[in-house]
Design a protein around this motif. Structure first.
Motif, mmCIF file in Angstrom:
data_model
loop_
_atom_site.group_PDB
_atom_site.id
_atom_site.type_symbol
_atom_site.label_atom_id
_atom_site.label_comp_id
_atom_site.label_asym_id
_atom_site.label_seq_id
_atom_site.Cartn_x
_atom_site.Cartn_y
_atom_site.Cartn_z
ATOM 1 N N PHE A 1 -23.613 29.578 3.115
ATOM 2 C CA PHE A 1 -23.563 28.750 4.326
ATOM 3 C C PHE A 1 -22.552 29.593 5.126
ATOM 4 O O PHE A 1 -21.316 30.195 4.583
ATOM 5 C CB PHE A 1 -22.731 27.638 4.204
ATOM 6 N N VAL A 2 -22.857 30.144 6.449
ATOM 7 C CA VAL A 2 -22.092 31.249 7.187
ATOM 8 C C VAL A 2 -21.846 30.491 8.290
ATOM 9 O O VAL A 2 -22.881 29.800 9.070
ATOM 10 C CB VAL A 2 -22.909 32.441 7.463
ATOM 11 N N LEU A 3 -20.546 30.449 8.900
ATOM 12 C CA LEU A 3 -20.138 29.728 10.310
ATOM 13 C C LEU A 3 -21.053 30.662 11.395
ATOM 14 O O LEU A 3 -21.334 31.811 11.203
ATOM 15 C CB LEU A 3 -18.794 30.199 10.596
ATOM 16 N N GLY A 4 -21.512 29.550 12.422
ATOM 17 C CA GLY A 4 -22.152 30.167 13.719
ATOM 18 C C GLY A 4 -21.339 31.001 14.577
ATOM 19 O O GLY A 4 -20.108 31.153 14.415
ATOM 20 N N THR A 5 -21.984 31.548 15.514
ATOM 21 C CA THR A 5 -21.211 32.287 16.481
ATOM 22 C C THR A 5 -21.839 32.047 17.975
ATOM 23 O O THR A 5 -22.532 30.894 17.906
ATOM 24 C CB THR A 5 -21.904 33.931 16.400
ATOM 25 N N GLY A 6 -21.088 32.402 18.934
ATOM 26 C CA GLY A 6 -21.211 31.793 20.161
ATOM 27 C C GLY A 6 -20.905 30.453 20.429
ATOM 28 O O GLY A 6 -19.768 30.012 20.104
ATOM 29 N N GLU A 7 -21.779 29.759 20.925
ATOM 30 C CA GLU A 7 -21.535 28.087 21.205
ATOM 31 C C GLU A 7 -21.501 27.513 19.724
ATOM 32 O O GLU A 7 -21.027 26.414 19.777
ATOM 33 C CB GLU A 7 -22.572 27.482 21.980
ATOM 34 N N HIS A 8 -21.898 28.147 18.772
ATOM 35 C CA HIS A 8 -21.748 27.459 17.640
ATOM 36 C C HIS A 8 -20.662 28.279 16.333
ATOM 37 O O HIS A 8 -20.549 27.830 15.171
ATOM 38 C CB HIS A 8 -23.123 27.620 16.788
ATOM 39 N N ARG A 9 -19.775 28.788 17.246
ATOM 40 C CA ARG A 9 -18.664 29.255 16.569
ATOM 41 C C ARG A 9 -17.782 27.971 15.914
ATOM 42 O O ARG A 9 -17.650 27.043 16.382
ATOM 43 C CB ARG A 9 -17.623 29.740 17.567
ATOM 44 N N GLY A 10 -17.614 28.333 14.590
ATOM 45 C CA GLY A 10 -16.787 27.072 13.909
ATOM 46 C C GLY A 10 -17.936 26.106 13.328
ATOM 47 O O GLY A 10 -17.323 24.915 13.222
ATOM 48 N N GLN A 11 -19.154 26.138 13.441
ATOM 49 C CA GLN A 11 -20.068 25.358 13.075
ATOM 50 C C GLN A 11 -20.879 25.688 11.751
ATOM 51 O O GLN A 11 -21.278 26.966 11.834
ATOM 52 C CB GLN A 11 -20.852 24.869 14.223
ATOM 53 N N LEU A 12 -21.534 24.732 11.121
ATOM 54 C CA LEU A 12 -22.500 25.174 10.091
ATOM 55 C C LEU A 12 -23.657 24.547 10.679
ATOM 56 O O LEU A 12 -23.930 23.430 10.954
ATOM 57 C CB LEU A 12 -22.177 24.786 8.937
ATOM 58 N N ALA A 13 -24.932 25.330 10.399
ATOM 59 C CA ALA A 13 -26.234 24.665 10.774
ATOM 60 C C ALA A 13 -26.728 23.703 9.680
ATOM 61 O O ALA A 13 -26.483 23.792 8.525
ATOM 62 C CB ALA A 13 -27.232 25.695 10.826
ATOM 63 N N VAL A 14 -27.122 22.607 10.120
ATOM 64 C CA VAL A 14 -27.703 21.486 9.165
ATOM 65 C C VAL A 14 -29.092 22.125 8.692
ATOM 66 O O VAL A 14 -29.960 22.225 9.120
ATOM 67 C CB VAL A 14 -27.937 20.475 10.021
ATOM 68 N N PRO A 15 -29.236 21.915 7.102
ATOM 69 C CA PRO A 15 -30.247 22.368 6.589
ATOM 70 C C PRO A 15 -31.316 21.566 6.821
ATOM 71 O O PRO A 15 -31.235 20.168 6.954
ATOM 72 C CB PRO A 15 -29.996 22.456 5.116
ATOM 73 N N GLN A 16 -32.455 22.292 7.214
ATOM 74 C CA GLN A 16 -33.926 21.512 7.552
ATOM 75 C C GLN A 16 -34.827 21.422 6.950
ATOM 76 O O GLN A 16 -35.885 20.629 6.878
ATOM 77 C CB GLN A 16 -34.372 22.131 8.905
ATOM 78 N N GLY A 17 -34.682 22.333 5.417
ATOM 79 C CA GLY A 17 -35.998 22.305 4.600
ATOM 80 C C GLY A 17 -36.043 20.884 3.868
ATOM 81 O O GLY A 17 -35.046 20.196 3.679
ATOM 82 N N PRO A 18 -37.040 20.680 3.021
ATOM 83 C CA PRO A 18 -37.159 19.330 2.385
ATOM 84 C C PRO A 18 -36.083 19.312 1.335
ATOM 85 O O PRO A 18 -35.647 20.096 0.489
ATOM 86 C CB PRO A 18 -38.478 19.610 1.387
#
Ligand code: OSB
Ligand code: MG
Length: 400
Positions: A360-377
């Motif tokens: 899990f890697v923190l996002g950049t730009g507008e997603h700085r300081g956020q993690l993406a929610v996993p979308q796979g099954p």
């Protein structure tokens, strides 16, 4: 779902830096992983119990023992009796984002049957939660649905905070915090204990400036007589003070809440929906830390979340130094609407040089300081089985 076997895997993963709290210092995460083998496919989960019974009465050897001796036999027997549904899985259940916790739970009948099948055993919520989460992963994979979808997630990215341990010196604490700020974390949580409170908190507030989100966690290290001292935290403009007193001591939390402006937040004391509602009603907590392991699973966490949302009590997702496996599910949970504060859902590299799953890697730009929610099954992440073998601290146990 047709449960065929339950495997227990013990691993030890080195932490990138020691993690010290009021109850102890950890240098390695000893994790218990559960894999369920079902007719509809496998599911994986991580038990959050710690190496020692310091945060909670549960600990990893105890969790493994109670699963082996009581919980796995009960679950296998329930499955053989048809309680987890047929062999085809539960494919075809509709997405349930609108229907609330009960509808979400009804859409995963096999996972929903785990709690009742294990209810004969008192307590051991972390052990039960791991079994339920593994069944949930298998069931959602069979349905082709993600945890986020099943839970009713309303966002694709979640705000991340970081929990900062007690440091050897003030200077080292400030260095560590500055590093996290640079990485983009949206909230800092400091571990405190008697003798490590007003001074470090004041220094970090100074470093961060007045607008930054800052909170503290005492992990039950204080006593009722410390209320005047804890009330002095008010001058630092904290988001909350987490669990200053013992798990069973709601009364002191009520007194502190009346004596200070900083919101009091319970962690250890909240075991399920009933204890959450009781603590809120009594004025012992105005914000709730949701940790699925402590509450016996993701499904009970959905109930706690819904109850808090109805009362307009903000919740946030706690952490237990999970590997990517537990983290994936926590990030999905944190995408629900009532999770209004950043969680202890940090990036993999805050804990581990190498993670058990894709990192899990923190996002950049507008997603700085956020993690993406996993979308796979299911959890949406894959366990790297070569690492389960490489990090094994005991032989796997096969229960069938
Ligand atoms: O009290 O939230 C806690 C870690 C282990 C046990 C209890 C706690 C914690 C943390 C770290 O604060 C949270 C995390 O980053 O996983
Ligand atoms: Mg805590």
């Amino acid at each position: 779902l047709g449960l065929e076997a339950i495997e227990l895997h013990r691993i030890e993963v080195p932490l990138v830096r020691p993690f010290e709290t009021s109850f102890g210092r950890e240098t390695v995460r000893e994790a218990l992983l559960v894999r369920v083998r079902t007719a509809a496919g496998d599911g994986w989960a991580e038990c959050v119990a710690g190496r020692e019974p310091f945060y909670s009465s549960e600990y990893v050897d105890g969790a493994a023992a109670v699963i082996e001796r009581y919980l796995a036999p009960a679950l296998l027997a329930a499955s053989a009796g048809g309680a987890l549904g047929g062999h085809s899985g539960s494919a075809g259940h509709p997405p349930t984002a609108e229907g609330g916790a009960d509808a979400a739970i009804a859409s995963v009948p096999a996972a929903a049957a785990v709690g009742p099948a294990l209810a004969v055993v008192a307590g051991h919520r972390m052990a039960k939660a791991a079994l339920e989460a593994a069944v949930l992963d298998a069931e959602l994979r069979a349905q082709g649905r993600s945890m986020a979808q099943a839970f009713g997630a309303v966002r694709d990215w979640v705000d991340c905070g970081v929990s900062v341990g007690i440091a050897p010196t003030l200077e080292e604490l400030l260095d560590e915090v500055a590093g996290y700020v640079e990485q983009g974390y949206r909230r800092i949580k400091l571990k405190i204990k008697p003798g490590w409170d007003l001074l470090p908190v004041g220094a970090v507030r100074e470093l961060l400036g007045p607008a930054a989100l800052l909170q503290v966690d005492a992990n039950t290290a204080y006593r009722q007589r410390d209320i005047p001292l804890l009330a002095e935290l008010d001058r630092f403009g904290l988001l909350l003070v987490e669990q200053p007193f013992a798990e069973e001591d709601l009364a002191s939390h009520v007194q502190l809440a009346a004596a200070c402006d900083t919101p009091v937040c319970l962690d250890e004391s909240i075991l399920d929906r009933t204890t959450a509602l009781d603590a809120i009603e009594r004025g012992a907590t105005s914000i709730v830390n949701i940790k699925p392991g402590r509450m016996g699973g993701y499904l009970e966490s959905l109930r706690v979340h819904e109850a808090c949302l109805a009362l307009e009590v903000p919740v946030w997702c706690g952490g237990m130094l999970e590997t990517g496996l537990g983290r994936a599910a926590n990030v999905a949970l944190a995408a629900l609407p009532g999770f209004l504060l950043p969680g202890d859902t940090s990036a993999s590299d805050r804990y581990y040089a190498e993670d058990l799953t894709e990192p899990f890697v923190l996002g950049t730009g507008e997603h700085r300081g956020q993690l993406a929610v996993p979308q796979g099954p299911g959890t949406g992440v894959e366990v790297r089985e070569e690492l389960v073998r490489a990090w094994a601290s005991a032989s796997p146990v096969l229960l069938r």
